[in-house]
Design a protein around this motif. Structure first.
Motif, PDB file in Angstrom:
ATOM      1  N   PHE A 168      68.107  20.334   9.870  1.00  0.00           N
ATOM      2  CA  PHE A 168      68.196  18.916  10.232  1.00  0.00           C
ATOM      3  C   PHE A 168      67.129  18.482  11.236  1.00  0.00           C
ATOM      4  N   ASP A 169      66.356  19.443  11.739  1.00  0.00           N
ATOM      5  CA  ASP A 169      65.238  19.069  12.612  1.00  0.00           C
ATOM      6  C   ASP A 169      64.185  18.293  11.834  1.00  0.00           C
ATOM      7  N   SER A 170      64.037  18.636  10.556  1.00  0.00           N
ATOM      8  CA  SER A 170      63.151  17.889   9.659  1.00  0.00           C
ATOM      9  C   SER A 170      63.923  17.624   8.386  1.00  0.00           C
ATOM     10  N   PHE A 171      64.078  16.351   8.059  1.00  0.00           N
ATOM     11  CA  PHE A 171      64.976  15.999   6.954  1.00  0.00           C
ATOM     12  C   PHE A 171      64.233  15.770   5.632  1.00  0.00           C
ATOM     13  N   HIS A 172      62.951  16.122   5.564  1.00  0.00           N
ATOM     14  CA  HIS A 172      62.208  15.844   4.338  1.00  0.00           C
ATOM     15  C   HIS A 172      61.334  17.005   3.891  1.00  0.00           C
ATOM     16  N   ASP A 173      61.638  18.225   4.359  1.00  0.00           N
ATOM     17  CA  ASP A 173      60.799  19.363   3.992  1.00  0.00           C
ATOM     18  C   ASP A 173      61.400  20.217   2.879  1.00  0.00           C
ATOM     19  N   GLY A 174      62.547  19.783   2.336  1.00  0.00           N
ATOM     20  CA  GLY A 174      63.178  20.529   1.256  1.00  0.00           C
ATOM     21  C   GLY A 174      64.011  21.706   1.720  1.00  0.00           C
ATOM     22  N   TYR A 175      64.134  21.893   3.029  1.00  0.00           N
ATOM     23  CA  TYR A 175      64.879  23.033   3.581  1.00  0.00           C
ATOM     24  C   TYR A 175      66.054  22.522   4.387  1.00  0.00           C
ATOM     25  N   PRO A 177      69.653  24.497   4.753  1.00  0.00           N
ATOM     26  CA  PRO A 177      70.714  25.433   4.361  1.00  0.00           C
ATOM     27  C   PRO A 177      72.115  24.941   4.675  1.00  0.00           C
ATOM     28  N   GLY A 178      72.249  24.056   5.677  1.00  0.00           N
ATOM     29  CA  GLY A 178      73.573  23.526   5.991  1.00  0.00           C
ATOM     30  C   GLY A 178      74.140  22.725   4.838  1.00  0.00           C
ATOM     31  N   LEU A 179      73.319  21.859   4.246  1.00  0.00           N
ATOM     32  CA  LEU A 179      73.765  21.100   3.084  1.00  0.00           C
ATOM     33  C   LEU A 179      74.099  22.033   1.923  1.00  0.00           C
ATOM     34  N   LYS A 180      73.290  23.074   1.757  1.00  0.00           N
ATOM     35  CA  LYS A 180      73.521  24.025   0.662  1.00  0.00           C
ATOM     36  C   LYS A 180      74.855  24.743   0.839  1.00  0.00           C
ATOM     37  N   ILE A 181      75.128  25.228   2.050  1.00  0.00           N
ATOM     38  CA  ILE A 181      76.377  25.947   2.304  1.00  0.00           C
ATOM     39  C   ILE A 181      77.585  25.049   2.066  1.00  0.00           C
ATOM     40  N   LEU A 182      77.538  23.826   2.586  1.00  0.00           N
ATOM     41  CA  LEU A 182      78.674  22.918   2.438  1.00  0.00           C
ATOM     42  C   LEU A 182      78.850  22.477   0.992  1.00  0.00           C
ATOM     43  N   ALA A 183      77.744  22.312   0.255  1.00  0.00           N
ATOM     44  CA  ALA A 183      77.856  21.982  -1.168  1.00  0.00           C
ATOM     45  C   ALA A 183      78.503  23.134  -1.926  1.00  0.00           C
ATOM     46  N   MET A 184      78.171  24.370  -1.570  1.00  0.00           N
ATOM     47  CA  MET A 184      78.832  25.534  -2.172  1.00  0.00           C
ATOM     48  C   MET A 184      80.324  25.532  -1.866  1.00  0.00           C
ATOM     49  N   ALA A 185      80.669  25.175  -0.636  1.00  0.00           N
ATOM     50  CA  ALA A 185      82.078  25.129  -0.241  1.00  0.00           C
ATOM     51  C   ALA A 185      82.835  24.061  -1.026  1.00  0.00           C
ATOM     52  N   PHE A 186      82.226  22.893  -1.198  1.00  0.00           N
ATOM     53  CA  PHE A 186      82.879  21.834  -1.970  1.00  0.00           C
ATOM     54  C   PHE A 186      83.026  22.235  -3.437  1.00  0.00           C
ATOM     55  N   TYR A 245      68.220  19.672  -2.324  1.00  0.00           N
ATOM     56  CA  TYR A 245      66.947  19.045  -2.670  1.00  0.00           C
ATOM     57  C   TYR A 245      67.116  17.549  -2.925  1.00  0.00           C
ATOM     58  N   PHE A 246      68.274  17.148  -3.415  1.00  0.00           N
ATOM     59  CA  PHE A 246      68.589  15.753  -3.714  1.00  0.00           C
ATOM     60  C   PHE A 246      68.451  14.889  -2.462  1.00  0.00           C
ATOM     61  N   PHE A 247      68.935  15.389  -1.339  1.00  0.00           N
ATOM     62  CA  PHE A 247      68.866  14.619  -0.099  1.00  0.00           C
ATOM     63  C   PHE A 247      67.568  14.869   0.678  1.00  0.00           C
ATOM     64  N   GLU A 248      67.002  16.059   0.529  1.00  0.00           N
ATOM     65  CA  GLU A 248      65.801  16.396   1.295  1.00  0.00           C
ATOM     66  C   GLU A 248      64.527  15.841   0.658  1.00  0.00           C
ATOM     67  N   ARG A 249      64.379  16.003  -0.651  1.00  0.00           N
ATOM     68  CA  ARG A 249      63.157  15.576  -1.323  1.00  0.00           C
ATOM     69  C   ARG A 249      63.499  14.856  -2.636  1.00  0.00           C
ATOM     70  N   PRO A 250      64.177  13.721  -2.548  1.00  0.00           N
ATOM     71  CA  PRO A 250      64.613  13.023  -3.763  1.00  0.00           C
ATOM     72  C   PRO A 250      63.459  12.579  -4.651  1.00  0.00           C
ATOM     73  N   GLY A 251      62.348  12.149  -4.057  1.00  0.00           N
ATOM     74  CA  GLY A 251      61.209  11.698  -4.859  1.00  0.00           C
ATOM     75  C   GLY A 251      60.641  12.815  -5.705  1.00  0.00           C
ATOM     76  N   HIS A 252      60.501  13.992  -5.122  1.00  0.00           N
ATOM     77  CA  HIS A 252      59.975  15.148  -5.849  1.00  0.00           C
ATOM     78  C   HIS A 252      60.955  15.589  -6.926  1.00  0.00           C
ATOM     79  N   TYR A 261      68.248  14.467 -11.956  1.00  0.00           N
ATOM     80  CA  TYR A 261      68.385  13.656 -10.743  1.00  0.00           C
ATOM     81  C   TYR A 261      69.382  12.519 -10.986  1.00  0.00           C
ATOM     82  N   ILE A 262      69.219  11.806 -12.099  1.00  0.00           N
ATOM     83  CA  ILE A 262      70.111  10.689 -12.412  1.00  0.00           C
ATOM     84  C   ILE A 262      71.535  11.194 -12.615  1.00  0.00           C
TER      85      ILE A 262
END
Length: 281
Positions: A168-175, A177-186, A245-252, A261-262
């Motif tokens: 979360f220090d940089s929200f656009h570098d594609g990295y 892991p917190g979002l990834k872990i929580l998405a796995m949990a959901f 990746y959806f939240f970090e680099r949606p354009g890419h 993506y859609i």
């Protein structure tokens, strides 16, 4: 609770008075109160809401926690005032609902709790509110990212704090892991908790996974993949990576896999690029 209702119904049919004797209306009122109370208690047990939590649910998110959101959570600051209010409410409910534990060497701070709750809220914000009731706790550690199987066995979501904070220090570098872990949990919550089985609309989730299957099979057939067969692929982990990746680099993401993506915008009912608008449930 069903046994209680049967007893009350039997007492209503045979109240122990003579047929020609009128029944007091207070008996009926008392019966209704008992039944309603039993239903409320039962629902609290099902949703893991202890009676002591009910009042806390009604309180707003504290000003100090709001300040952490404003300072540290980029997504929150992009929301409208109404959505910010709804976001704060969900963050507060997550914090009331979940227990946080840590290794002995780690002191749990307000920043840790708020940021983890906000990340979970981000993923589910436009869907029905779920608070990972399958898991007993959120465990903050110094370990590396754990697998879905480990989380299932331990019944806790393990968050490596240094990696989480770096994401979360940089929200656009594609990295992130917190979002990834929580998405796995959901994902695990969606599969194993009957109450959460409708977390993701089945047809939308199926469409996303079918698209991924087609692309993965093409990639495996090209010989570039480490997998030899699609059955070896962890689809749950793919979903988590896709959310990251959806939240970090949606354009890419959209430029390279527009169909997927859609499909993911439909599953999560939100679009970071702003091309599609979904009403928040």
């Amino acid at each position: 609770m069903l046994i209680l209702l049967q007893i009350l119904l039997q007492q209503q049919q045979y109240p122990g008075v003579a047929p020609d004797q009128k029944t007091s209306p207070w008996w009926f009122i008392g019966t209704v109160i008992v039944i309603v109370s039993a239903i409320i208690i039962n629902q609290c047990i099902i949703y893991e809401i202890h009676l002591s939590k009910i009042f806390r649910y009604l309180l707003p998110l504290s000003s100090s926690r709001c300040a952490i959101l404003e300072e540290r959570f980029y997504y929150y600051n992009r929301l409208s005032k109404d959505d910010q209010r709804a976001f704060r409410k969900r963050v507060h409910h997550f914090l009331v609902n979940k227990k946080f534990t840590s290794e002995d060497s780690i002191e749990i701070t307000e920043e840790m709790k708020v940021m983890i709750a906000a990340a979970a809220t981000l993923i589910m914000f436009h869907l029905e509110a779920y608070y990972l009731s399958h898991f007993d706790a959120i465990h903050i550690s110094n370990n590396e990212l754990e697998s879905l199987q480990h989380m299932h066995k331990a019944k806790e979501v393990e968050i490596p704090w240094d990696d989480f904070r770096a994401g979360f220090d940089s929200f656009h570098d594609g990295y992130n892991p917190g979002l990834k872990i929580l998405a796995m949990a959901f994902t695990l919550e969606h599969q194993l908790n009957n109450l959460s089985s409708k977390m993701f609309r089945f047809n939308r989730y199926y469409d996303l996974m079918q698209l991924y299957k087609n692309e993965a099979e093409k990639y495996i057939a090209s010989g570039k993949s480490k997998y030899k067969e699609y059955s070896e692929v962890d689809r749950n982990e793919y979903f988590a990576v896709a959310v990251e990746y959806f939240f970090e680099r949606p354009g890419h993401f959209y430029a390279n896999q527009p169909a997927m993506y859609i499909a993911l915008t439909k599953v999560l009912r939100q679009d970071p690029l702003g091309m599609y608008t979904y009403k928040r449930k």
